[in-house]
Design a protein around this motif. Structure first.
Motif, PDB file in Angstrom:
ATOM      1  N   TYR A  18       0.837  -1.208   0.000  1.00 59.81           N
ATOM      2  CA  TYR A  18       0.000   0.000   0.000  1.00 59.81           C
ATOM      3  C   TYR A  18       0.872   1.259   0.000  1.00 59.81           C
ATOM      4  O   TYR A  18       0.608   2.213  -0.744  1.00 59.81           O
ATOM      5  CB  TYR A  18      -0.917   0.000   1.217  1.00 59.81           C
ATOM      6  N   LYS A 101      -7.067  -0.674  -7.621  1.00 55.60           N
ATOM      7  CA  LYS A 101      -8.120  -1.343  -6.860  1.00 55.60           C
ATOM      8  C   LYS A 101      -7.632  -1.700  -5.453  1.00 55.60           C
ATOM      9  O   LYS A 101      -8.381  -1.599  -4.470  1.00 55.60           O
ATOM     10  CB  LYS A 101      -8.555  -2.617  -7.599  1.00 55.60           C
ATOM     11  N   LEU A 102      -6.357  -2.095  -5.356  1.00 54.62           N
ATOM     12  CA  LEU A 102      -5.806  -2.436  -4.034  1.00 54.62           C
ATOM     13  C   LEU A 102      -5.797  -1.227  -3.102  1.00 54.62           C
ATOM     14  O   LEU A 102      -6.052  -1.351  -1.903  1.00 54.62           O
ATOM     15  CB  LEU A 102      -4.383  -2.984  -4.179  1.00 54.62           C
ATOM     16  N   GLU A 104      -7.924   1.218  -3.128  1.00 57.38           N
ATOM     17  CA  GLU A 104      -9.322   1.399  -2.701  1.00 57.38           C
ATOM     18  C   GLU A 104      -9.691   0.398  -1.612  1.00 57.38           C
ATOM     19  O   GLU A 104     -10.343   0.740  -0.618  1.00 57.38           O
ATOM     20  CB  GLU A 104     -10.265   1.234  -3.894  1.00 57.38           C
ATOM     21  N   GLN A 105      -9.254  -0.857  -1.799  1.00 57.09           N
ATOM     22  CA  GLN A 105      -9.587  -1.888  -0.807  1.00 57.09           C
ATOM     23  C   GLN A 105      -8.928  -1.592   0.539  1.00 57.09           C
ATOM     24  O   GLN A 105      -9.537  -1.790   1.586  1.00 57.09           O
ATOM     25  CB  GLN A 105      -9.139  -3.262  -1.321  1.00 57.09           C
ATOM     26  N   TYR A 106      -7.696  -1.130   0.506  1.00 60.09           N
ATOM     27  CA  TYR A 106      -7.001  -0.799   1.767  1.00 60.09           C
ATOM     28  C   TYR A 106      -7.744   0.311   2.497  1.00 60.09           C
ATOM     29  O   TYR A 106      -7.917   0.259   3.721  1.00 60.09           O
ATOM     30  CB  TYR A 106      -5.564  -0.373   1.459  1.00 60.09           C
ATOM     31  N   ASP A 108     -10.835   0.934   2.332  1.00 60.43           N
ATOM     32  CA  ASP A 108     -12.126   0.428   2.832  1.00 60.43           C
ATOM     33  C   ASP A 108     -11.956  -0.505   4.023  1.00 60.43           C
ATOM     34  O   ASP A 108     -12.903  -0.752   4.769  1.00 60.43           O
ATOM     35  CB  ASP A 108     -12.867  -0.315   1.710  1.00 60.43           C
ATOM     36  N   SER A 112     -10.044  -7.026   3.118  1.00 60.72           N
ATOM     37  CA  SER A 112     -10.216  -7.297   1.683  1.00 60.72           C
ATOM     38  C   SER A 112      -8.911  -7.044   0.926  1.00 60.72           C
ATOM     39  O   SER A 112      -8.592  -7.738  -0.043  1.00 60.72           O
ATOM     40  CB  SER A 112     -11.341  -6.443   1.104  1.00 60.72           C
ATOM     41  N   PHE A 113      -8.137  -6.053   1.361  1.00 63.16           N
ATOM     42  CA  PHE A 113      -6.828  -5.777   0.773  1.00 63.16           C
ATOM     43  C   PHE A 113      -5.906  -6.984   0.939  1.00 63.16           C
ATOM     44  O   PHE A 113      -5.246  -7.431  -0.013  1.00 63.16           O
ATOM     45  CB  PHE A 113      -6.243  -4.534   1.470  1.00 63.16           C
ATOM     46  N   SER A 116      -6.963  -9.989  -1.244  1.00 64.12           N
ATOM     47  CA  SER A 116      -6.593  -9.790  -2.654  1.00 64.12           C
ATOM     48  C   SER A 116      -5.110 -10.068  -2.864  1.00 64.12           C
ATOM     49  O   SER A 116      -4.710 -10.703  -3.850  1.00 64.12           O
ATOM     50  CB  SER A 116      -6.922  -8.359  -3.086  1.00 64.12           C
TER      51      SER A 116
END
Length: 421
Positions: A18, A101-102, A104-106, A108, A112-113, A116
């Motif tokens: 990240y 996308k990663l 965004e997942q982090y 959130d 989920s990060f 993935s």
């Protein structure tokens, strides 16, 4: 063809991905990316401790620190290129759609990060499956448990000031060998004679000129830590290779298990109560199918097997979780005069007994604590941020605190109504 486990880049925290992606989101030149990477590494407390204050200042690093930061930076770039998180063209870096996308997942939520990233890593290495299978295969006596005992001279009753000669090291070596044999018998149900291994290690220490071949010859005091470190590494490696049949280097085992711990599919800790050393056990299974609703499928392999994460439903598991929580609390209270006990120690016992990850423990504790605050729980829970007087600074820095109700907590007390115990 899958890549060997030993070829993985040498960094542990998944947050590094990240930090790099955020740096490349803002800059494309490597020097500029590295400057932001250093600052974000500090901001996210990656390195000495993720949760406690670090001593290093990103703008005033020593030469040695700078070399280490640069090394990690290059390793994260290499692995990010491998997973197509970033691309490099004409010396400049850009994010791919997977990398965007990663991020965004982090933002959130870490879970989920991490999942993935797990899928990307497993598609290249299948390292997690290898270790989970090995845990179940080799640790049959204790449901996939690996024990990696570590005993310093002090823990075996030797004062450092009395360890000066080769003879003193021999005495420690023999005591350590006997203690490890007892642990193997107690935890793994096997009988092993480690005298040959002890002799081999002493020969290595003599060959490397850390100690003399003469019994009564003193060694240099500055070699003491190196000698004791050799004992730790030698026996941990012995357990991995000779008892559990791990085929790769110790470093690769430590990297993959710590990454797996962050994902929630394997748990590893050096702070399990009443045990000296590290324990490792799976919080997931690799099977073709399962009827249990407590397991969540997160990956399917080419041979039809899938990896299922043990993630009990919060609502239906609440009573069981409270029972484990109370049982572990009173177990720890027997050796603690204080009403409050270490939440980290309690977490380790409950995670092991329920075979759940730290993340699941945190979710369950958060749920029951909220129920406690609203008066809808049969027990009363008190949580504080303080640490216990007997915790050393080193223990405090290494142990990861528990996030409950939006705050990191370190100690816990439980009241059980009369008649419910």
């Amino acid at each position: 063809m899958k890549k060997p486990l030993s070829s993985v880049r040498k960094f542990y925290f998944l947050d590094y991905f990240y930090v790099l992606l955020k740096s490349i989101e803002k800059f494309s030149e490597q020097d500029q990316i590295f400057e932001l990477f250093k600052s974000l590494k500090q901001e996210h407390r990656l390195g000495e401790s993720k949760y406690k204050k670090l001593t290093a200042d990103a703008q005033n690093l020593s030469r040695v620190q700078l070399v280490k930061y640069q090394y990690t930076f290059e390793k994260v770039i290499a692995e990010s290129l491998e997973y197509d998180l970033i691309i490099q063209e004409s010396g400049k870096f850009q994010l791919t759609e997977i990398g965007k996308k990663l991020i965004e997942q982090y933002n959130d939520g870490f879970e989920s990060f991490a999942i993935s990233l797990f899928k990307l890593m497993e598609s290249k290495y299948e390292a997690f499956r290898y270790i989970i299978d090995l845990l179940y295969k080799s640790g049959k006596a204790k449901s996939g448990l690996f024990i990696l005992p570590v005993y310093s001279p002090l823990q075996l009753g030797f004062d450092r000031s009395e360890i000066k000669t080769t003879k003193d090291i021999w005495r420690y070596s023999e005591a350590l060998g006997k203690k490890l044999e007892q642990d193997i018998s107690k935890y793994l149900g096997e009988q092993r004679n480690l005298s040959t291994g002890s002799k081999t290690l002493m020969e290595i220490l003599i060959k490397d000129e850390l100690i003399s071949s003469e019994y009564l010859t003193e060694f240099s005091p500055i070699k003491y830590n190196a000698i004791i470190s050799r004992f730790r590494d030698y026996w941990v490696k012995y357990f991995l290779q000779e008892i559990y049949h791990y085929e790769y280097y110790l470093t690769s085992f430590e990297i993959w298990t710590y990454r797996a711990k962050q994902i929630g599919i394997i748990h590893a800790t050096e702070f399990y109560p009443y045990f000296n050393g590290k324990i490792v056990y799976p919080t997931a299974v690799v099977v073709k199918t399962t009827e249990s609703k407590d397991f969540q499928k997160i990956y399917t392999y080419s041979d039809g097997y899938s990896l299922f994460l043990h993630k009990p439903d919060i609502e239906t598991s609440q009573n069981q979780f409270v029972d484990f929580l109370v049982s572990a609390y009173y177990d720890l209270r027997r050796t603690n005069r204080s009403y409050f006990i270490s939440l980290a120690a309690l977490k380790e016992m409950v995670c092991y007994n329920m075979k759940i990850s730290e993340y699941v423990f945190q979710e369950l504790l958060d749920a029951v604590y909220r129920a406690n605050l609203s008066g809808n729980l049969k027990i009363k829970i008190s949580l504080e941020v303080d640490r216990l007087p007997e915790e050393t600074k080193a223990m405090y820095l290494k142990q990861e605190p528990v996030m409950v109700d939006g705050r990191f907590r370190n100690i816990i007390a439980i009241d059980v109504a009369r008649g419910d115990r």
